[in-house]
Motif scaffolding. Structure first.
Motif, short mmCIF file in Angstrom:
data_model
loop_
_atom_site.label_atom_id
_atom_site.label_comp_id
_atom_site.label_asym_id
_atom_site.label_seq_id
_atom_site.Cartn_x
_atom_site.Cartn_y
_atom_site.Cartn_z
N ARG A 192 0.82 -1.22 0.00
CA ARG A 192 0.00 0.00 0.00
C ARG A 192 0.85 1.26 0.00
NH1 ARG A 192 -2.96 0.47 4.66
NH2 ARG A 192 -2.06 -1.40 5.53
N ASP A 235 -3.92 -5.95 -9.82
CA ASP A 235 -5.07 -5.10 -9.59
C ASP A 235 -4.97 -3.88 -10.50
OD1 ASP A 235 -7.25 -3.82 -8.60
OD2 ASP A 235 -6.42 -3.42 -6.62
N GLY A 236 -6.07 -3.53 -11.15
CA GLY A 236 -6.07 -2.40 -12.07
C GLY A 236 -5.71 -1.09 -11.40
N SER A 237 -6.19 -0.90 -10.17
CA SER A 237 -5.88 0.35 -9.48
C SER A 237 -4.39 0.41 -9.12
CB SER A 237 -6.74 0.49 -8.22
OG SER A 237 -6.43 -0.54 -7.30
N ASP A 238 -3.80 -0.75 -8.76
CA ASP A 238 -2.36 -0.78 -8.48
C ASP A 238 -1.57 -0.44 -9.74
OD1 ASP A 238 -2.68 -1.43 -5.86
OD2 ASP A 238 -2.29 -3.58 -6.13
N ARG A 239 -2.00 -0.98 -10.88
CA ARG A 239 -1.31 -0.72 -12.14
C ARG A 239 -1.43 0.75 -12.50
NH1 ARG A 239 -1.41 0.71 -16.82
NH2 ARG A 239 -0.54 -0.17 -18.67
N ARG A 240 -2.62 1.30 -12.33
CA ARG A 240 -2.84 2.71 -12.66
C ARG A 240 -2.00 3.62 -11.75
NH1 ARG A 240 -3.32 5.05 -16.91
NH2 ARG A 240 -2.69 7.06 -16.18
N ALA A 241 -1.94 3.27 -10.46
CA ALA A 241 -1.15 4.07 -9.52
C ALA A 241 0.34 4.00 -9.87
CB ALA A 241 -1.38 3.60 -8.09
N ASP A 284 0.89 6.09 -12.99
CA ASP A 284 0.86 7.51 -12.67
C ASP A 284 2.17 7.95 -12.00
OD1 ASP A 284 -1.66 7.75 -13.73
OD2 ASP A 284 -2.69 7.66 -11.79
#
Length: 136
Positions: free
Chosen positions: A35, A46-52, A55
């Protein structure tokens, strides 16, 4: 003599050690590191992990030899800041080519990662279509 250790522990306020669930502790630490973003290989798809991560990479890729100088309080800051500014300008010819190469590499890697992600998504869609066709 064998009882002295127990008496000393009790006198010092040390209680008997409680059993620790090491696996749960390790998993909690791994989750905390994941985290925090400090675990570069810890994304579980996880898509949000990849996006983060994407970014963060987008924010950090433009490496530069120039950074703002922070003024230190007192005499050291008053003397040190101008000296650092002059030294930074004198060393720029040496450092900037490395920063340019690093920026070029970072941009190429980000383009490659985006291309690979598109290929993975396309292949996943094909696999899903094939599974649907096979199940019919």
């Amino acid at each position: 003599m064998p009882g002295e250790s127990d008496e000393n522990d009790a006198a010092a306020g040390v209680s008997a050690p409680e059993p620790v669930d090491v696996e749960a502790l390790i998993e909690a630490l791994r989750e905390e590191v994941r985290r925090s973003g400090a675990d570069p290989g810890g994304a579980h798809g996880d898509g949000s992990d990849r996006r983060a991560a994407r970014d963060e990479a987008e924010r950090l890729w433009p490496v530069s030899a120039d950074r703002s100088l922070r003024l230190r309080p007192g005499v050291r800051g008053g003397v040190g800041t101008p000296v650092k500014a002059v030294l930074r300008k004198l060393m720029r010819w040496y450092v900037e080519p490395l920063a340019y190469d690093q920026r070029s590499f970072n941009a190429a890697v980000l383009r490659l990662i985006d291309d690979l992600q598109e290929q993975v998504e396309r292949l996943q869609a094909e696999v899903a279509l094939l599974r649907d066709a096979k199940s019919r």
